[in-house]
Scaffold this motif. Sequence first.
Motif, short mmCIF file in Angstrom:
data_model
loop_
_atom_site.label_atom_id
_atom_site.label_comp_id
_atom_site.label_asym_id
_atom_site.label_seq_id
_atom_site.Cartn_x
_atom_site.Cartn_y
_atom_site.Cartn_z
N VAL A 10 -8.51 3.32 0.26
CA VAL A 10 -7.16 2.74 0.19
C VAL A 10 -6.54 2.69 1.60
O VAL A 10 -6.00 1.66 2.02
CB VAL A 10 -6.25 3.56 -0.75
N ARG A 16 -1.53 -1.64 -3.97
CA ARG A 16 -2.54 -0.60 -3.82
C ARG A 16 -1.82 0.73 -3.67
O ARG A 16 -0.69 0.77 -3.18
CB ARG A 16 -3.39 -0.85 -2.59
N ARG A 46 -4.28 -1.67 -7.82
CA ARG A 46 -5.29 -0.61 -7.81
C ARG A 46 -4.70 0.65 -7.23
O ARG A 46 -4.33 0.70 -6.06
CB ARG A 46 -6.50 -1.05 -6.99
N THR A 93 0.87 -1.17 0.00
CA THR A 93 0.00 0.00 0.00
C THR A 93 0.91 1.22 0.00
O THR A 93 1.66 1.43 0.95
CB THR A 93 -0.89 0.02 1.26
#
Lengths: 450, 253
Positions: free
Chosen positions: A421, A295, A324, A268
């Motif tokens: 997120v 992410r 993503r 992330t």
Amino acid sequence: MIARTEALAGAAQGAEPGGKAFSAFLAARRGQDPDWLAEARADAFARFSERGYPSRRDEDWKYTSVEAIAATEFAAAPRPNPAALSPWLELRGAGAPLRVVLVNGRFERALSSLEALPAGLTVSSLKEALAADAEGARTLLLASRPAEDAFTALNTAFCEDAVLIRAAPGAAVGPPLEVLNLATTARAPFALRPRVALALGPGARLTLLDCHAGCRDDDVYFSNALLDADLGPGALLEHVRVEEEARSAFHVSACRVSAAAGAAYESTFITLGGRLARNSLHVVLAREEARCDLRGLYCVAGEQHADHHTFIDHAAPKTTSRERYKGVLDGQAQGVFCGRILVRPGAQKTSAEQSNDNLLLAREAAAHSTPQLEIYADDVQCRHGSTVGQLDEEMLYYIRSRGIDREAARGLLTYAFGNEVIGQIGFAPLRERLSRRLLEATGAARGQKE
Amino acid sequence: MLKITNLQARVAGGKQILNGVNLEVRPGEVHAIMGPNGSGKSTLAHVLAGREGYEIIGGTVEFRGQDLLALAPEERARAGVFLAFQYPVEIPGVSNMFFLRTALNEIRRHRGEEELDAMDFLALVKKKMKIVDIDEALLKRPVNAGFSGGEKKRNEIFQLAVLEPALAILDETDSGLDIDALKTVAWGVNAMRSPERAIVMVTHYQRLLEYIVPDRVHVLAGGRILRSGGKDLALHLEEQGYKWVKDETAGVR
Ligand SMILES: Nc1ncnc2c1ncn2[C@@H]1O[C@H](COP(=O)(O)OP(=O)(O)OP(=O)(O)O)[C@@H](O)[C@H]1O
Ligand SMILES: [Mg+2]
């Protein structure tokens, strides 16, 4: 208040680090670097000198200019008094009990909390690693890596320290390990070159909270960060990377990950700070059933420029990637996302999914989104999509019809977009701090009296 | 409380939908608006709530002495107007509780009332949940996201119960509800009836009016109120349908 300690060390590096600066640096390292490291530095410096900084004519740098970096003279990083920094550590850290602190790229054991290292986990500075097991350090630091560029070469040439992290086979490290990279305040622009090299043994698991932050927003510095990670068979690395550099700072980083059979890399990337932030993430799914889940959220405003280049190399069959990234762009901010996916010949039964969604909050904000798919196998599932848009008018109307004004409604929707997120971060103290920061930045905190 | 006079509106730069609506609603009253599909009922509701994209080409709307049409949607809500949407909007990522607390506190702030903290808000929610019998799990989920049709309608009434507006406009809140849900929702609306509050319900079904007995029933067709009467008018419509409307509007044109 934090004392300004500005003991400037070492020789200044020229606008583009020149041979003289490098020789001076090598001389200063004498006695600390073994020969192989000095050689590696020399090689890296030669590679950098040959090509110099990339220009916008390079396909990979089409939307991001590093002219401002090339034009600035960055001095060597100052060595502030560590004791004066503790307030910043609390403000900018992830709040993990297990923590390595790097100040201006140098491992500060006194500020770190590593007394209670779980079994199977070792964390050392460059100096410690060289003393304990020079050969091991060499393998970990200099394993052959793809994706060498001017910036990774500069890091190798000039890094003063490194964090070497190893998890033994099967070690399931419960608590997350935080690596907090703090850049301090100095009179003149300076460069820091944080470096992390990490190896997870077969079946090992680790969560790494990788935080990059500055102190004051007008601090001008250049963080040239590098992280290399080797994941053994069946290993799992959760990598949370938070970039909260000073608003006047430059941040150009590379993360290079290689995943063996059945290994998983979950990341992330949260990018909030910096005048210019460029993050390259290169993941090689080297053996069967390796997978990655990337992410990202970049949330920038004003004159900020945030660039994410990801490259997923499906080098073996049955590898899976999911990606993503989301962007929130306000003011005149620019967001760049380039997602390259390579499926090599023979990498059958591969699946890859990519999305990039951008929210433009102002007319002068812009998003550039480029998927790059190169598929050389036929039994492959590949999907990608990207959007650039404004807030949904129907949603705004619905929210306003309940008494919330347009500004707050926009804030609420922006918060919701980005927090999706942040909400994926498992470690609650960091997740909540970032959520709160987003809530305040978007103005959605109104009406939520504690 | 609400006085609509000769209201004419069109889709911005497009077709005219409201052709001179007249309607007066006093505090404590319940009005039902019925009428064929496409006759302008939802348009009227949205024009009252302040949706953008409509052009007012004539007429006035007075709400508690104010020119309602001059206000932004949020100002209308703060002044006491609430619209339960025919198609409630999904807002992924914003929890129902968070949303409603923000809304309530905005409204309270503008009324000069103290904002509710998390504890007091929770206590209020617990009380209101009983009125519409809404599942607590729904309140923690993002606003309407993935809700069933019936859950969305119930959520609208829940918001109504929490926000306590002076004027509630319900646009087909009964459509898509099963028989039990219809009774619960009707019960919730009845619980909201008070001498200070007015309710305008858009509906296609006489059944709802058995549970929430209106003071007046209006038929909106071709963008104007064609007929008004007591609750018996609804029964009459149930039997006759809208064929007579077509004849009458045809006669007008
Ligand atoms: N924004 C718009 N753009 C174009 N046409 C519109 C718009 N809003 C409404 N209309 C048209 O205006 C007419 C009236 O629509 P409205 O939704 O008000 O009808 P209604 O009476 O609520 O119908 P129903 O009973 O089906 O809900 C319809 O023909 C509709 O297509
Ligand atoms: Mg309608």
